[in-house]
Design a protein around this motif. Structure first.
Motif, mmCIF file in Angstrom:
data_model
loop_
_atom_site.group_PDB
_atom_site.id
_atom_site.type_symbol
_atom_site.label_atom_id
_atom_site.label_comp_id
_atom_site.label_asym_id
_atom_site.label_seq_id
_atom_site.Cartn_x
_atom_site.Cartn_y
_atom_site.Cartn_z
ATOM 1 N N ALA A 21 0.808 -1.220 0.000
ATOM 2 C CA ALA A 21 0.000 0.000 0.000
ATOM 3 C C ALA A 21 0.842 1.271 0.000
ATOM 4 C CB ALA A 21 -0.958 0.012 1.180
ATOM 5 N N PHE A 22 1.990 1.262 0.643
ATOM 6 C CA PHE A 22 2.819 2.464 0.693
ATOM 7 C C PHE A 22 3.485 2.737 -0.648
ATOM 8 C CE2 PHE A 22 2.685 0.900 5.101
ATOM 9 C CZ PHE A 22 2.039 1.973 5.677
ATOM 10 N N ASP A 23 3.913 1.673 -1.347
ATOM 11 C CA ASP A 23 4.551 1.824 -2.651
ATOM 12 C C ASP A 23 3.564 2.283 -3.719
ATOM 13 O OD1 ASP A 23 6.894 0.872 -1.505
ATOM 14 O OD2 ASP A 23 6.484 -1.195 -2.098
ATOM 15 N N ALA A 24 2.327 1.840 -3.648
ATOM 16 C CA ALA A 24 1.342 2.101 -4.693
ATOM 17 C C ALA A 24 0.946 3.564 -4.797
ATOM 18 C CB ALA A 24 0.105 1.247 -4.450
ATOM 19 N N VAL A 25 1.005 4.314 -3.704
ATOM 20 C CA VAL A 25 0.497 5.686 -3.708
ATOM 21 C C VAL A 25 1.626 6.713 -3.699
ATOM 22 C CG1 VAL A 25 -1.728 5.056 -2.689
ATOM 23 C CG2 VAL A 25 0.175 5.648 -1.200
ATOM 24 N N GLN A 26 2.732 6.406 -4.382
ATOM 25 C CA GLN A 26 3.874 7.313 -4.465
ATOM 26 C C GLN A 26 3.719 8.304 -5.618
ATOM 27 O OE1 GLN A 26 7.860 5.687 -4.411
ATOM 28 N NE2 GLN A 26 7.015 3.722 -3.761
ATOM 29 N N ARG A 27 4.370 9.435 -5.465
ATOM 30 C CA ARG A 27 4.408 10.449 -6.514
ATOM 31 C C ARG A 27 4.939 9.826 -7.805
ATOM 32 N NH1 ARG A 27 8.312 15.581 -7.193
ATOM 33 N NH2 ARG A 27 7.117 16.558 -8.847
ATOM 34 N N GLY A 28 4.270 10.136 -8.922
ATOM 35 C CA GLY A 28 4.683 9.648 -10.225
ATOM 36 C C GLY A 28 3.995 8.366 -10.670
ATOM 37 N N ASN A 29 3.276 7.686 -9.781
ATOM 38 C CA ASN A 29 2.556 6.469 -10.152
ATOM 39 C C ASN A 29 1.235 6.808 -10.838
ATOM 40 O OD1 ASN A 29 4.584 4.960 -9.049
ATOM 41 N ND2 ASN A 29 3.408 4.233 -7.302
ATOM 42 N N TRP A 30 0.652 5.803 -11.471
ATOM 43 C CA TRP A 30 -0.624 5.937 -12.171
ATOM 44 C C TRP A 30 -1.678 5.064 -11.513
ATOM 45 C CZ3 TRP A 30 -1.441 9.339 -16.080
ATOM 46 C CH2 TRP A 30 -0.314 9.931 -16.640
ATOM 47 N N LEU A 31 -2.925 5.482 -11.641
ATOM 48 C CA LEU A 31 -4.080 4.750 -11.131
ATOM 49 C C LEU A 31 -5.016 4.522 -12.313
ATOM 50 C CD1 LEU A 31 -6.051 3.911 -8.761
ATOM 51 C CD2 LEU A 31 -6.771 6.287 -8.763
ATOM 52 N N VAL A 32 -5.375 3.263 -12.588
ATOM 53 C CA VAL A 32 -6.282 2.926 -13.683
ATOM 54 C C VAL A 32 -7.255 1.884 -13.166
ATOM 55 C CG1 VAL A 32 -6.455 1.989 -16.019
ATOM 56 C CG2 VAL A 32 -4.455 3.323 -15.370
ATOM 57 N N GLY A 33 -8.534 2.062 -13.444
ATOM 58 C CA GLY A 33 -9.505 1.072 -12.989
ATOM 59 C C GLY A 33 -10.917 1.540 -13.211
ATOM 60 N N ALA A 34 -11.839 0.976 -12.437
ATOM 61 C CA ALA A 34 -13.249 1.316 -12.580
ATOM 62 C C ALA A 34 -14.011 0.915 -11.337
ATOM 63 C CB ALA A 34 -13.845 0.601 -13.786
ATOM 64 N N ASP A 35 -15.076 1.659 -11.074
ATOM 65 C CA ASP A 35 -16.074 1.195 -10.129
ATOM 66 C C ASP A 35 -16.908 0.214 -10.928
ATOM 67 O OD1 ASP A 35 -15.095 2.954 -8.272
ATOM 68 O OD2 ASP A 35 -16.715 4.401 -8.486
ATOM 69 N N ILE A 36 -16.919 -1.050 -10.536
ATOM 70 C CA ILE A 36 -17.554 -2.070 -11.346
ATOM 71 C C ILE A 36 -18.947 -2.458 -10.875
ATOM 72 C CG2 ILE A 36 -15.433 -3.067 -12.231
ATOM 73 C CD1 ILE A 36 -15.518 -5.103 -9.983
ATOM 74 N N GLY A 37 -19.361 -1.958 -9.762
ATOM 75 C CA GLY A 37 -20.702 -2.269 -9.290
ATOM 76 C C GLY A 37 -21.206 -1.156 -8.411
ATOM 77 N N ASN A 38 -21.859 -0.167 -8.977
ATOM 78 C CA ASN A 38 -22.362 0.952 -8.208
ATOM 79 C C ASN A 38 -23.877 0.849 -8.171
ATOM 80 O OD1 ASN A 38 -23.047 3.361 -7.072
ATOM 81 N ND2 ASN A 38 -21.880 4.618 -8.480
ATOM 82 N N ILE A 39 -24.412 0.704 -6.983
ATOM 83 C CA ILE A 39 -25.860 0.616 -6.810
ATOM 84 C C ILE A 39 -26.267 1.800 -5.957
ATOM 85 C CG2 ILE A 39 -27.748 -0.763 -5.880
ATOM 86 C CD1 ILE A 39 -25.905 -3.216 -6.282
ATOM 87 N N SER A 40 -27.247 2.576 -6.444
ATOM 88 C CA SER A 40 -27.633 3.767 -5.684
ATOM 89 C C SER A 40 -29.141 3.906 -5.605
ATOM 90 C CB SER A 40 -27.020 5.025 -6.301
ATOM 91 O OG SER A 40 -27.526 5.242 -7.594
ATOM 92 N N HIS A 41 -29.560 4.742 -4.691
ATOM 93 C CA HIS A 41 -30.974 5.027 -4.475
ATOM 94 C C HIS A 41 -31.166 6.535 -4.419
ATOM 95 C CE1 HIS A 41 -34.680 5.533 -2.098
ATOM 96 N NE2 HIS A 41 -35.060 4.532 -2.859
ATOM 97 N N ASN A 42 -32.090 7.041 -5.224
ATOM 98 C CA ASN A 42 -32.404 8.462 -5.249
ATOM 99 C C ASN A 42 -33.479 8.736 -4.205
ATOM 100 O OD1 ASN A 42 -33.593 10.996 -5.834
ATOM 101 N ND2 ASN A 42 -32.827 10.878 -7.921
ATOM 102 N N PHE A 43 -33.189 9.636 -3.268
ATOM 103 C CA PHE A 43 -34.125 9.932 -2.190
ATOM 104 C C PHE A 43 -35.405 10.607 -2.680
ATOM 105 C CE2 PHE A 43 -30.001 10.363 0.226
ATOM 106 C CZ PHE A 43 -30.095 9.105 0.795
ATOM 107 N N LYS A 44 -35.320 11.413 -3.720
ATOM 108 C CA LYS A 44 -36.484 12.200 -4.148
ATOM 109 C C LYS A 44 -37.422 11.440 -5.082
ATOM 110 C CE LYS A 44 -34.311 16.617 -3.507
ATOM 111 N NZ LYS A 44 -34.129 17.944 -3.998
ATOM 112 N N SER A 45 -36.899 10.650 -5.999
ATOM 113 C CA SER A 45 -37.763 10.036 -7.006
ATOM 114 C C SER A 45 -37.873 8.520 -6.896
ATOM 115 C CB SER A 45 -37.277 10.421 -8.400
ATOM 116 O OG SER A 45 -35.972 9.929 -8.598
ATOM 117 N N GLU A 46 -37.290 7.920 -5.853
ATOM 118 C CA GLU A 46 -37.366 6.474 -5.640
ATOM 119 C C GLU A 46 -36.933 5.693 -6.880
ATOM 120 O OE1 GLU A 46 -38.043 5.003 -2.703
ATOM 121 O OE2 GLU A 46 -38.181 6.998 -1.829
ATOM 122 N N THR A 47 -35.719 5.955 -7.337
ATOM 123 C CA THR A 47 -35.178 5.270 -8.505
ATOM 124 C C THR A 47 -34.044 4.335 -8.110
ATOM 125 O OG1 THR A 47 -33.589 7.018 -8.935
ATOM 126 C CG2 THR A 47 -35.716 7.200 -10.033
#
Length: 185
Positions: A21-47
């Protein structure tokens, strides 16, 4: 007299954690990926919504990354569906407090633009603003791969509700790859 020999076989378990974890977040490194499962609920419209958000970022200093993510999603509601899209630059900070060799907590802020497939409604616009704040946890399962979970609050007008926009919480799961920069190999 007979002799018997017993041999034990070494069983290798699959790797579920990596102390990087300490090596991964060093200056000059890159981050590539995706949120692969986002489930959400809208408070106003019940969606109900399902999203995929690919992202790429660059660590401008140790623990701090900037980047952009695309937003691609489908919202189902009583009476129809809505496809939406967007691009949101983000800033992410990995907290050194509470860090361990196998995981990191982080905070994220994003701001950008999004649009939807809804036509001819009062609140519909080709592009609307998107703002969000989130907190997450990255668990490193390999030398440069982390599984992430994030709880995020988002505010946008790119939604099915007319005029009021969307305010809601989402819980997402993601897979991120941390690539070493030129000087960090």
């Amino acid at each position: 007299m007979a002799a018997f020999e017993v041999a034990a076989q070494d069983i290798t378990k699959p790797q579920t954690t990596a102390p990087v974890a300490f090596d991964a977040v060093q200056r000059g490194n890159w981050l590539v990926g995706a949120d692969i499962g986002n489930i959400s609920h809208n408070f106003k419209s019940e969606t109900f919504s399902i999203n995929i958000m690919p992202r790429a970022g660059f660590f401008i200093s140790d623990n701090a990354a900037i980047g952009a993510q695309a937003q691609i999603g489908l919202t189902l509601y009583d009476g129809g569906e809505n496809f939406y899209y967007g691009a949101t630059p983000f800033v992410r900070y990995y907290f050194p407090e509470g860090a361990a060799p196998t995981h990191r907590w982080f905070g994220e802020a994003l701001a950008g633009f999004a649009g939807s497939s809804i036509k001819n409604s009062e609140g519909d616009a080709i592009l609307s603003s998107v703002f969000g704040l989130g907190a997450g946890y990255a668990h490193f399962v390999a030398s440069n791969v982390a599984l992430e979970g994030m709880l995020r609050f988002t505010r946008t007008n790119a939604d099915i509700s007319v005029g009021d926009g969307m305010s809601g919480l989402s819980l997402s799961l993601g897979l991120q790859v941390y690539l070493p920069g030129r000087g960090n190999r």
